[in-house]
Scaffold this motif. Structure first.
Motif, PDB file in Angstrom:
ATOM      1  N   ALA A  36       0.829  -1.205   0.000  1.00  0.00           N
ATOM      2  CA  ALA A  36       0.000   0.000   0.000  1.00  0.00           C
ATOM      3  C   ALA A  36       0.863   1.255   0.000  1.00  0.00           C
ATOM      4  CB  ALA A  36      -0.925  -0.015   1.214  1.00  0.00           C
ATOM      5  N   ASN A  37       2.031   1.152   0.623  1.00  0.00           N
ATOM      6  CA  ASN A  37       2.913   2.306   0.823  1.00  0.00           C
ATOM      7  C   ASN A  37       3.985   2.453  -0.248  1.00  0.00           C
ATOM      8  OD1 ASN A  37       2.405   4.080   2.870  1.00  0.00           O
ATOM      9  ND2 ASN A  37       4.271   3.545   4.001  1.00  0.00           N
ATOM     10  N   ASP A  38       3.895   1.600  -1.252  1.00  0.00           N
ATOM     11  CA  ASP A  38       4.828   1.697  -2.379  1.00  0.00           C
ATOM     12  C   ASP A  38       6.277   1.448  -1.979  1.00  0.00           C
ATOM     13  OD1 ASP A  38       4.333   1.858  -4.992  1.00  0.00           O
ATOM     14  OD2 ASP A  38       4.637   4.019  -5.212  1.00  0.00           O
ATOM     15  N   GLU A  39       6.477   0.455  -1.099  1.00  0.00           N
ATOM     16  CA  GLU A  39       7.842   0.167  -0.650  1.00  0.00           C
ATOM     17  C   GLU A  39       8.528  -0.902  -1.498  1.00  0.00           C
ATOM     18  OE1 GLU A  39       7.086   1.261   4.068  1.00  0.00           O
ATOM     19  OE2 GLU A  39       7.681  -0.764   3.539  1.00  0.00           O
ATOM     20  N   PHE A  40       7.795  -1.525  -2.402  1.00  0.00           N
ATOM     21  CA  PHE A  40       8.435  -2.513  -3.279  1.00  0.00           C
ATOM     22  C   PHE A  40       9.053  -1.808  -4.477  1.00  0.00           C
ATOM     23  CE2 PHE A  40       5.126  -5.318  -1.297  1.00  0.00           C
ATOM     24  CZ  PHE A  40       6.029  -6.117  -0.608  1.00  0.00           C
ATOM     25  N   VAL A  41      10.127  -2.400  -4.980  1.00  0.00           N
ATOM     26  CA  VAL A  41      10.801  -1.803  -6.129  1.00  0.00           C
ATOM     27  C   VAL A  41      11.298  -2.938  -7.020  1.00  0.00           C
ATOM     28  CG1 VAL A  41      12.897  -1.589  -4.720  1.00  0.00           C
ATOM     29  CG2 VAL A  41      12.708  -0.271  -6.805  1.00  0.00           C
ATOM     30  N   LEU A  42      11.322  -2.690  -8.313  1.00  0.00           N
ATOM     31  CA  LEU A  42      11.815  -3.711  -9.239  1.00  0.00           C
ATOM     32  C   LEU A  42      13.230  -3.377  -9.701  1.00  0.00           C
ATOM     33  CD1 LEU A  42       8.698  -4.435 -11.507  1.00  0.00           C
ATOM     34  CD2 LEU A  42       9.507  -5.679  -9.489  1.00  0.00           C
ATOM     35  N   TYR A  43      14.088  -4.389  -9.666  1.00  0.00           N
ATOM     36  CA  TYR A  43      15.407  -4.298 -10.281  1.00  0.00           C
ATOM     37  C   TYR A  43      15.325  -5.058 -11.596  1.00  0.00           C
ATOM     38  CZ  TYR A  43      18.037  -1.925  -6.635  1.00  0.00           C
ATOM     39  OH  TYR A  43      18.541  -0.969  -5.784  1.00  0.00           O
ATOM     40  N   ALA A  60      12.554  -8.594 -14.498  1.00  0.00           N
ATOM     41  CA  ALA A  60      12.202  -7.765 -13.347  1.00  0.00           C
ATOM     42  C   ALA A  60      12.272  -8.612 -12.083  1.00  0.00           C
ATOM     43  CB  ALA A  60      10.796  -7.201 -13.526  1.00  0.00           C
ATOM     44  N   LEU A  61      12.990  -8.128 -11.080  1.00  0.00           N
ATOM     45  CA  LEU A  61      13.148  -8.863  -9.818  1.00  0.00           C
ATOM     46  C   LEU A  61      12.789  -7.939  -8.660  1.00  0.00           C
ATOM     47  CD1 LEU A  61      16.490 -10.460 -10.949  1.00  0.00           C
ATOM     48  CD2 LEU A  61      14.447 -11.807 -10.356  1.00  0.00           C
ATOM     49  N   ILE A  62      11.888  -8.416  -7.828  1.00  0.00           N
ATOM     50  CA  ILE A  62      11.349  -7.546  -6.773  1.00  0.00           C
ATOM     51  C   ILE A  62      12.309  -7.443  -5.585  1.00  0.00           C
ATOM     52  CG2 ILE A  62      10.094  -9.336  -5.485  1.00  0.00           C
ATOM     53  CD1 ILE A  62       7.746  -7.327  -5.250  1.00  0.00           C
ATOM     54  N   ARG A  63      12.337  -6.277  -4.967  1.00  0.00           N
ATOM     55  CA  ARG A  63      13.013  -6.043  -3.694  1.00  0.00           C
ATOM     56  C   ARG A  63      12.097  -5.208  -2.815  1.00  0.00           C
ATOM     57  NH1 ARG A  63      15.587  -8.849  -6.265  1.00  0.00           N
ATOM     58  NH2 ARG A  63      17.780  -8.938  -6.847  1.00  0.00           N
ATOM     59  N   TRP A  64      12.286  -5.363  -1.510  1.00  0.00           N
ATOM     60  CA  TRP A  64      11.503  -4.584  -0.570  1.00  0.00           C
ATOM     61  C   TRP A  64      12.408  -3.494  -0.008  1.00  0.00           C
ATOM     62  CZ3 TRP A  64       9.186  -6.957   4.578  1.00  0.00           C
ATOM     63  CH2 TRP A  64       8.458  -5.956   5.245  1.00  0.00           C
ATOM     64  N   CYS A  65      12.047  -2.264  -0.295  1.00  0.00           N
ATOM     65  CA  CYS A  65      12.835  -1.139   0.175  1.00  0.00           C
ATOM     66  C   CYS A  65      12.330  -0.776   1.568  1.00  0.00           C
ATOM     67  CB  CYS A  65      12.644   0.029  -0.803  1.00  0.00           C
ATOM     68  SG  CYS A  65      13.975   1.173  -0.788  1.00  0.00           S
ATOM     69  N   HIS A  66      12.885  -1.461   2.565  1.00  0.00           N
ATOM     70  CA  HIS A  66      12.389  -1.367   3.939  1.00  0.00           C
ATOM     71  C   HIS A  66      12.967  -0.136   4.628  1.00  0.00           C
ATOM     72  CE1 HIS A  66      11.652  -2.506   8.125  1.00  0.00           C
ATOM     73  NE2 HIS A  66      10.791  -3.384   7.668  1.00  0.00           N
ATOM     74  N   PRO A  67      12.101   0.649   5.312  1.00  0.00           N
ATOM     75  CA  PRO A  67      12.577   1.887   5.939  1.00  0.00           C
ATOM     76  C   PRO A  67      13.747   1.674   6.906  1.00  0.00           C
ATOM     77  CG  PRO A  67      10.287   1.373   6.569  1.00  0.00           C
ATOM     78  CD  PRO A  67      10.646   0.469   5.448  1.00  0.00           C
ATOM     79  N   GLU A  68      13.791   0.523   7.600  1.00  0.00           N
ATOM     80  CA  GLU A  68      14.901   0.294   8.533  1.00  0.00           C
ATOM     81  C   GLU A  68      15.878  -0.766   8.042  1.00  0.00           C
ATOM     82  OE1 GLU A  68      12.081  -0.421  11.534  1.00  0.00           O
ATOM     83  OE2 GLU A  68      11.540   1.650  11.015  1.00  0.00           O
ATOM     84  N   ARG A  69      15.334  -1.814   7.429  1.00  0.00           N
ATOM     85  CA  ARG A  69      16.204  -2.940   7.064  1.00  0.00           C
ATOM     86  C   ARG A  69      16.933  -2.724   5.734  1.00  0.00           C
ATOM     87  NH1 ARG A  69      11.695  -7.357   7.532  1.00  0.00           N
ATOM     88  NH2 ARG A  69      13.190  -8.842   6.669  1.00  0.00           N
ATOM     89  N   GLY A  70      16.585  -1.669   5.006  1.00  0.00           N
ATOM     90  CA  GLY A  70      17.220  -1.447   3.706  1.00  0.00           C
ATOM     91  C   GLY A  70      16.598  -2.317   2.632  1.00  0.00           C
TER      92      GLY A  70
END
Ligand code: C2E
Ligand code: MG
Ligand code: MG
Ligand code: MG
Length: 290
Positions: A36-43, A60-70
């Motif tokens: 919902a918060n648009d924290e996923f990103v594709l490489y 396209a490979l997904i990553r989670w751009c986590h506010p604390e975990r990177g």
């Protein structure tokens, strides 16, 4: 404990596994929030031809751009989504985002195929086909042939009849299919003949070890021959060195993907990588060297 409990046994309350499932519920909640918060990103990881040197596409490979975990890799959160509604929503987001990216690149003069990984659950979900058709309609400048769906070999054969039916429908839209991690499942030749896939992706475990392990080399060779017989394309993943490339090319596998060519790249970094790749002498003269 609960794992071993058969049909006729009582499940004992296990504080350890209860804590675990609580943690999992919490993490699922975080993942819902992430979407919902648009924290996923594709490489995007390039796929190239060893013959022409052309960039034939990107996965396209997904990553989670986590506010604390990177940047969190997919192996750390996708298993949690397995079989949930949220998995479908994430897969749908990936298709839409990859198509939007392909569309933007197309307008910028970079037109190529994008590959998206699709879970078995979503492929077989009742909404899959209409979601896909709608996504393609949103980006009419991207030819449907430029969208490739990567399906795990194991997933495709789990519900063979259903998978074949849905794949055939999608192919009528122009979309292409690849069998991912090929060689790790139990795909018989009969299965392979029935599956309407354009491409076999040789699993990276075989590719990585093929220079030192005769069995793995044999499997790689076998898959390449299988692809030839069944008139499918074949691509090797996990190509980490030039030497891997040279051997693959000699065996008749001309499409490759792996750290040796490029790691998965942020979308912003992709166009400049493409320009740089054109000047890469080592990979472009591979044919002459071998
Ligand atoms: P996959 O589809 O087989 O993707 C290849 C994985 O191998 C990627 O890991 C990639 O970064 C990595 N890789 C590529 N080249 C090399 C290499 O030369 N050496 C090594 N050691 N590794 C290499 P990643 O990005 O961590 O993805 C892991 C898996 O997670 C993927 O395997 C795919 O099954 C799944 N996945 C990734 N993104 C998505 C997605 O958007 N949706 C779904 N449903 N699954 C995804
Ligand atoms: Mg894949
Ligand atoms: Mg794979
Ligand atoms: Mg894999």
């Amino acid at each position: 404990l609960a794992k071993d409990a058969g049909k006729n046994r009582y499940r004992m309350f296990d504080p350890e596994s209860d804590r675990k499932s609580q943690e999992q519920r919490k993490e699922l909640e975080q993942l819902r929030h992430a979407l919902a918060n648009d924290e996923f990103v594709l490489y995007y990881q390039p796929k190239v031809s060893l013959d022409s040197g052309d960039i034939i596409g990107a996965e396209a490979l997904i990553r989670w751009c986590h506010p604390e975990r990177g940047l969190v890799p997919p192996g750390a959160f996708l298993p949690l989504l397995h079989g949930t509604e949220l998995e479908n929503a994430v897969d749908e987001w990936v298709i839409n985002t990859a198509l939007a990216q392909a569309s933007a690149w197309h307008d910028a003069g970079l037109s190529m195929r994008v590959s998206v990984n699709v879970s078995a659950g979503y492929l077989l979900a009742p909404t899959f086909y209409s979601d896909l058709a709608r996504a393609l309609q949103c980006h009419t400048n991207v030819p449907p042939e430029h969208l490739e769906l990567e399906v795990l070999e194991t997933a495709a054969i789990a519900d063979m009849g259903q998978a074949v039916a849905i794949m055939q429908r999608c192919r009528k839209l122009g979309v292409r299919f690849a069998l991912d991690d090929f060689g790790t499942g139990y795909s018989s030749l009969t299965y392979l003949r029935k599956l309407p896939v354009d491409t076999l992706k040789i699993d990276q475990s075989f590719v990585r070890d093929m220079l030192n392990d005769a069995d793995d080399l044999g499997i790689v060779e076998g898959v390449i021959q299988l692809a030839t017989v069944f008139e499918r394309q074949v691509i090797a993943e996990g190509v980490e060195t030039l030497q891997h490339g040279a051997v693959l090319r000699r065996l008749g596998c001309h499409l490759v993907q792996g750290y040796g060519i490029a790691r998965p790249l942020a979308a912003e970094a992709f166009p400049s990588w493409c320009r740089q790749w054109q000047t890469d002498a080592a990979w472009h003269t591979l044919g002459e060297a071998s």
